[in-house]
Write a protein that holds these residues in place. Structure first.
Motif, PDB file in Angstrom:
ATOM      1  N   LEU A  19       0.839  -1.194   0.000  1.00 53.83           N
ATOM      2  CA  LEU A  19       0.000   0.000   0.000  1.00 53.83           C
ATOM      3  C   LEU A  19       0.875   1.245   0.000  1.00 53.83           C
ATOM      4  CD1 LEU A  19      -2.721  -1.034   2.594  1.00 53.83           C
ATOM      5  CD2 LEU A  19      -2.909  -1.026   0.097  1.00 53.83           C
ATOM      6  N   GLU A  20       0.351   2.297  -0.635  1.00 57.90           N
ATOM      7  CA  GLU A  20       1.051   3.580  -0.680  1.00 57.90           C
ATOM      8  C   GLU A  20       0.162   4.662  -0.095  1.00 57.90           C
ATOM      9  OE1 GLU A  20       2.459   4.423  -4.622  1.00 57.90           O
ATOM     10  OE2 GLU A  20       3.431   2.459  -4.813  1.00 57.90           O
ATOM     11  N   ASP A  21       0.770   5.787   0.261  1.00 56.53           N
ATOM     12  CA  ASP A  21       0.000   6.917   0.776  1.00 56.53           C
ATOM     13  C   ASP A  21      -1.125   7.263  -0.194  1.00 56.53           C
ATOM     14  OD1 ASP A  21       1.748   7.039   2.886  1.00 56.53           O
ATOM     15  OD2 ASP A  21       2.861   8.770   2.139  1.00 56.53           O
ATOM     16  N   GLY A  22      -2.315   7.470   0.338  1.00 56.84           N
ATOM     17  CA  GLY A  22      -3.477   7.819  -0.476  1.00 56.84           C
ATOM     18  C   GLY A  22      -4.296   6.633  -0.939  1.00 56.84           C
ATOM     19  N   ASP A  23      -3.774   5.426  -0.835  1.00 58.84           N
ATOM     20  CA  ASP A  23      -4.524   4.229  -1.234  1.00 58.84           C
ATOM     21  C   ASP A  23      -5.663   3.975  -0.254  1.00 58.84           C
ATOM     22  OD1 ASP A  23      -2.773   3.844  -3.325  1.00 58.84           O
ATOM     23  OD2 ASP A  23      -1.789   2.084  -2.454  1.00 58.84           O
ATOM     24  N   THR A  24      -6.797   3.554  -0.792  1.00 56.30           N
ATOM     25  CA  THR A  24      -7.953   3.200   0.025  1.00 56.30           C
ATOM     26  C   THR A  24      -8.226   1.711  -0.133  1.00 56.30           C
ATOM     27  OG1 THR A  24      -8.919   5.404  -0.210  1.00 56.30           O
ATOM     28  CG2 THR A  24     -10.421   3.634   0.422  1.00 56.30           C
ATOM     29  N   VAL A  25      -8.390   1.026   0.994  1.00 53.81           N
ATOM     30  CA  VAL A  25      -8.705  -0.402   1.019  1.00 53.81           C
ATOM     31  C   VAL A  25     -10.149  -0.546   1.479  1.00 53.81           C
ATOM     32  CG1 VAL A  25      -8.154  -2.637   2.045  1.00 53.81           C
ATOM     33  CG2 VAL A  25      -6.322  -1.017   1.522  1.00 53.81           C
ATOM     34  N   ILE A  26     -10.919  -1.347   0.761  1.00 51.25           N
ATOM     35  CA  ILE A  26     -12.327  -1.574   1.078  1.00 51.25           C
ATOM     36  C   ILE A  26     -12.547  -3.066   1.258  1.00 51.25           C
ATOM     37  CG2 ILE A  26     -14.704  -1.255   0.287  1.00 51.25           C
ATOM     38  CD1 ILE A  26     -12.746   0.797  -1.718  1.00 51.25           C
ATOM     39  N   MET A  27     -13.112  -3.458   2.407  1.00 49.56           N
ATOM     40  CA  MET A  27     -13.411  -4.859   2.680  1.00 49.56           C
ATOM     41  C   MET A  27     -14.909  -5.028   2.873  1.00 49.56           C
ATOM     42  SD  MET A  27     -10.512  -5.891   5.408  1.00 49.56           S
ATOM     43  CE  MET A  27      -8.786  -5.724   5.075  1.00 49.56           C
ATOM     44  N   THR A  28     -15.464  -6.054   2.252  1.00 48.56           N
ATOM     45  CA  THR A  28     -16.883  -6.366   2.420  1.00 48.56           C
ATOM     46  C   THR A  28     -17.035  -7.860   2.670  1.00 48.56           C
ATOM     47  OG1 THR A  28     -17.152  -6.645   0.032  1.00 48.56           O
ATOM     48  CG2 THR A  28     -17.702  -4.484   0.927  1.00 48.56           C
ATOM     49  N   GLY A  29     -18.163  -8.222   3.264  1.00 46.29           N
ATOM     50  CA  GLY A  29     -18.453  -9.625   3.512  1.00 46.29           C
ATOM     51  C   GLY A  29     -19.947  -9.858   3.519  1.00 46.29           C
ATOM     52  N   TRP A  30     -20.356 -11.060   3.118  1.00 46.43           N
ATOM     53  CA  TRP A  30     -21.773 -11.400   3.119  1.00 46.43           C
ATOM     54  C   TRP A  30     -21.953 -12.912   3.181  1.00 46.43           C
ATOM     55  CZ3 TRP A  30     -18.957  -9.865  -0.996  1.00 46.43           C
ATOM     56  CH2 TRP A  30     -18.914 -10.699  -2.107  1.00 46.43           C
ATOM     57  N   ALA A  31     -23.069 -13.313   3.745  1.00 47.22           N
ATOM     58  CA  ALA A  31     -23.452 -14.729   3.781  1.00 47.22           C
ATOM     59  C   ALA A  31     -24.728 -14.860   2.960  1.00 47.22           C
ATOM     60  CB  ALA A  31     -23.684 -15.188   5.215  1.00 47.22           C
ATOM     61  N   GLN A  32     -24.821 -15.918   2.196  1.00 45.27           N
ATOM     62  CA  GLN A  32     -25.934 -16.052   1.263  1.00 45.27           C
ATOM     63  C   GLN A  32     -26.438 -17.484   1.250  1.00 45.27           C
ATOM     64  OE1 GLN A  32     -25.085 -13.966  -2.331  1.00 45.27           O
ATOM     65  NE2 GLN A  32     -26.333 -15.331  -3.554  1.00 45.27           N
ATOM     66  N   GLY A  33     -27.745 -17.618   1.174  1.00 42.46           N
ATOM     67  CA  GLY A  33     -28.371 -18.924   1.054  1.00 42.46           C
ATOM     68  C   GLY A  33     -29.412 -18.881  -0.041  1.00 42.46           C
ATOM     69  N   GLU A  34     -30.240 -19.904  -0.104  1.00 47.18           N
ATOM     70  CA  GLU A  34     -31.248 -19.985  -1.150  1.00 47.18           C
ATOM     71  C   GLU A  34     -32.230 -18.816  -1.118  1.00 47.18           C
ATOM     72  OE1 GLU A  34     -33.985 -23.440  -2.298  1.00 47.18           O
ATOM     73  OE2 GLU A  34     -32.034 -24.378  -1.868  1.00 47.18           O
ATOM     74  N   GLU A  35     -32.647 -18.434   0.075  1.00 46.76           N
ATOM     75  CA  GLU A  35     -33.665 -17.385   0.168  1.00 46.76           C
ATOM     76  C   GLU A  35     -33.225 -16.200   1.015  1.00 46.76           C
ATOM     77  OE1 GLU A  35     -37.584 -18.825   1.013  1.00 46.76           O
ATOM     78  OE2 GLU A  35     -37.213 -20.677  -0.068  1.00 46.76           O
ATOM     79  N   TYR A  36     -31.931 -16.026   1.205  1.00 52.98           N
ATOM     80  CA  TYR A  36     -31.470 -14.895   2.012  1.00 52.98           C
ATOM     81  C   TYR A  36     -30.079 -14.444   1.580  1.00 52.98           C
ATOM     82  CZ  TYR A  36     -28.377 -18.112   4.449  1.00 52.98           C
ATOM     83  OH  TYR A  36     -27.402 -19.024   4.742  1.00 52.98           O
ATOM     84  N   CYS A  37     -29.778 -13.208   1.904  1.00 52.92           N
ATOM     85  CA  CYS A  37     -28.437 -12.660   1.757  1.00 52.92           C
ATOM     86  C   CYS A  37     -28.259 -11.660   2.892  1.00 52.92           C
ATOM     87  CB  CYS A  37     -28.247 -11.985   0.397  1.00 52.92           C
ATOM     88  SG  CYS A  37     -26.563 -11.360   0.176  1.00 52.92           S
ATOM     89  N   VAL A  38     -27.258 -11.884   3.719  1.00 54.64           N
ATOM     90  CA  VAL A  38     -26.988 -11.004   4.849  1.00 54.64           C
ATOM     91  C   VAL A  38     -25.647 -10.339   4.612  1.00 54.64           C
ATOM     92  CG1 VAL A  38     -26.612 -10.892   7.338  1.00 54.64           C
ATOM     93  CG2 VAL A  38     -28.228 -12.547   6.405  1.00 54.64           C
ATOM     94  N   GLY A  39     -25.664  -9.018   4.507  1.00 55.18           N
ATOM     95  CA  GLY A  39     -24.429  -8.273   4.319  1.00 55.18           C
ATOM     96  C   GLY A  39     -23.885  -7.790   5.647  1.00 55.18           C
TER      97      GLY A  39
END
Length: 136
Positions: free
Chosen positions: A104-124
């Protein structure tokens, strides 16, 4: 074979998709640099917690528990820039600008996301975003 108190009859991992993106100051949109899943953890969360508490860690309801780096088995699933770039010997090229990164360098932005998903649901789980600032 793990110690008796760490053995589990089933796999026991949560199925949580994870994604890490990087945006440099020159970019207009972030680029995904890694996709992984908590299923790739060697030890389950229950095993990690059991091991820590057996060694005297004082755990209370509401404590935040972290797994550490979660790396998958394939190059696009590694959990750190150190792994993704093979200790800095194979830079990542960013599509939009052609810039490369090994660290990483100065000014860089790191974005992390996560989610769980099933047949009838998605939880972020929302997003964690941080920008690297120059040292004072």
């Amino acid at each position: 074979q793990p110690l008796e108190y760490l053995r589990q009859a089933d796999h026991g991992h949560f199925d949580i998709e994870l994604e890490v993106s990087l945006k440099t100051p020159a970019m207009t949109r972030p680029q995904v640099i890694s996709r992984s899943n908590t299923k790739h953890l060697y030890w389950t969360m229950a095993q990690q917690l059991a091991h820590q508490t057996s060694n005297g860690t004082n755990v209370q309801p509401g404590d935040l528990y972290a797994s550490g780096t979660i790396s998958g088995p394939d190059p696009g699933t590694y959990g750190s820039l150190l792994e993704l770039t093979w200790r800095g010997t194979q830079p990542i090229t960013l599509d939009e600008t052609g810039e490369t990164r090994t660290f990483l360098e100065d000014g860089d932005t790191v974005i992390m996301t996560g989610w769980a998903q099933g047949e009838e649901y998605c939880v972020g789980f929302g997003e964690i975003r941080t920008t690297v600032f120059p040292a004072r």
